[in-house]
Write a protein that holds these residues in place. Structure first.
Motif: not given
Length: 477
Positions: A16-24, A365-368, A382-389
């Motif tokens: 994918t180029r801009r996926s809902l969650l990117r491939v792999g 990719d995931l956070v966006k 915005r904090a440069g981390t990854v969501f927990d939930d």
């Protein structure tokens, strides 16, 4: 383009180029870590299932020569596509692409290249306006808005991530000035919505006092108002339509400034929009069209199942279910929802096994992808981390489907499908399923690689897309 539906439910394995969650997004590493130790019996079973799922393969980009990073390629193609409508300049884009590659293509170098370009055009526009050069100022503000938009999309991958709302505001200010300088009335509007309002713009081709057919351009997950100029608005004005561009929950200022997130019951958004338009003296109440782009292709079908005052609907593309796409693109992640795990177990697996395996690019990719659906994802980005939930995100995404309501649509509907669409996966399968579920007058059209209109929403061919959509609408109306 082909008008025959083709059903192929085999999942796509393209990159994918801009996926809902990117491939792999986890590559091969995630599956190894999943088996590296348990945090509960149910989680161990999910890990075993994830190990049994082969990682999606990465294919070469369909268009060579922009960037080696596919999502940079994809978003930039939309800017190239907008050159035909003045929202970008070919030479400016080529110069920027060359500079980014010379610096080493990354989210940061992309941002660091397009931000000075947008800023320079923004200032130049102000100088042109002060000198009385209205036409030049208008053109410059449009291009500046487009380049600010490119910066905005990738900002989570940069050191400016905390300034996301400000980046949106810069883009929106230039778009607003472009609208103010239009020869035709481009009016900022506020649409009453749940005790507050939805912001938007009503665009008219001239000031004559007559009721006209009106197209509601319903954006998707992560494009902005300026993107809709080339992908629907300018073409509508050329044909004598009014255009309403608006920001709903999870879009534009509703997301970046007001932290209102996408909702699956989109009829609760569209019915107030239709109410508003029916009270406008410039609008033909019997010829209001709803056209949804990208994720909007799912949202508008959902809305039309409950809102029956529309004259036509365009699902561009046909989009049956967000979760179907996530399952095809992110088998390892979505598999944890298949074993009856609790919220606590799923989130523990996510935080302890998946997140530590992510690279910086994968985190972006995931956070966006998750940002429009959940406040913790937006704040994490915005904090440069990854969501927990992960549990909350997954159960929210599962609700974005039209499988249970498409049969209620009574409005003539056009369903589009794109060759090589790597976001609506499987593309032909989802579009054809939506088409088959509809009981109203309907047509399905496939945009093809042979005509240069492949990939999600035909980023390189907005005119081809617009010609097909508006010729169909002319016939229906």
């Amino acid at each position: 383009m082909s008008s025959e539906p083709v059903v192929n439910l085999a999942p796509s394995t393209a990159a994918t180029r801009r996926s809902l969650l990117r491939v792999g997004v986890l590559g091969g590493t995630g599956t190894v870590l999943l088996g590296a130790g348990g945090v509960g019996t149910g989680i161990a079973q999910a890990a075993s299932a994830a190990q049994a799922t082969p990682a999606a393969s990465a294919g070469a980009p369909a268009l060579q020569g922009l960037f080696t990073q596919p999502d940079l390629d994809f978003d930039t193609l939309f800017a190239f596509g907008g050159t035909g409508y003045g929202s970008a300049e070919f030479g400016e884009l080529v110069t920027a692409v060359n500079a980014i590659n010379a610096a080493g293509a990354s989210y940061q170098t992309y941002y660091d290249t397009f931000l000075p370009l947008a800023t320079r055009l923004d200032r130049q526009a102000g100088a042109e306006l002060a000198a009385g050069h209205r036409v030049s100022a208008r053109a410059l503000y449009l291009r500046a808005a487009s380049y600010y938009d490119l910066c905005l999309y990738f900002i989570f991958g940069t050191t400016a991530r905390a300034s996301e709302a400000g980046a949106y505001a810069a883009m929106q200010r230039c778009w607003d000035l472009f609208c103010q300088l239009s020869d035709s009335p481009f009016e900022p509007v506020r649409i009453p919505y749940e005790g507050s309002y939805l912001p938007g713009y009503l665009l008219r081709s001239d000031e004559r006092a007559r009721r006209r057919p009106t197209v509601i351009l319903n954006n998707g997950q992560d494009a902005q108002n300026v993107r809709m100029w080339a992908f629907g608005a300018a073409a509508a004005l050329e044909r004598g339509y009014n255009v309403l561009i608006f920001e709903g929950p999870g879009q534009g200022s509703m997301l970046f400034e007001r932290q209102a997130f996408l909702r699956p019951d989109w009829e609760k958004v569209i019915t107030p929009v239709v109410d508003y338009l029916r009270d406008r003296p410039e609008v033909d109440r019997d010829r209001i069209v709803l056209s949804g782009s990208s994720l909007g292709g799912e949202l508008v079908v959902r809305a039309a199942a409950f809102e029956h005052r529309l004259a036509a609907v365009v699902a561009d593309p046909g989009f049956l279910s967000l979760w179907v796409s996530w399952q095809a693109l992110e088998k390892e992640i979505t598999s944890v929802f298949e074993h009856g795990l609790s919220k606590q177990e799923i989130n523990a697996l996510w935080q302890q096994k998946f997140v530590p395996a992510l690279s910086e690019t994968q985190r972006f990719d995931l956070v966006k992808a998750a940002e429009p659906y959940a406040r913790d994802a937006l704040l994490a980005g915005r904090a440069g981390t990854v969501f927990d939930d992960l549990y909350g995100l997954g159960t929210t995404l599962m609700r974005f489907t039209v499988a249970d309501v498409a049969a209620r649509v009574s409005t003539p509907t056009l369903v589009t499908v794109y060759d090589d669409d790597e976001l609506v996966t499987p593309a032909a399968g989802q579009g054809a399923q939506v088409y088959r579920l509809l009981h109203a007058d309907k047509q399905i059209v496939t945009f093809t690689e042979a005509e240069g209109a492949q990939e999600h929403c035909a980023p390189m061919a907005p005119r081809i897309r617009n010609e097909v959509v508006y010729d169909w609408l002319d016939g229906v109306l």
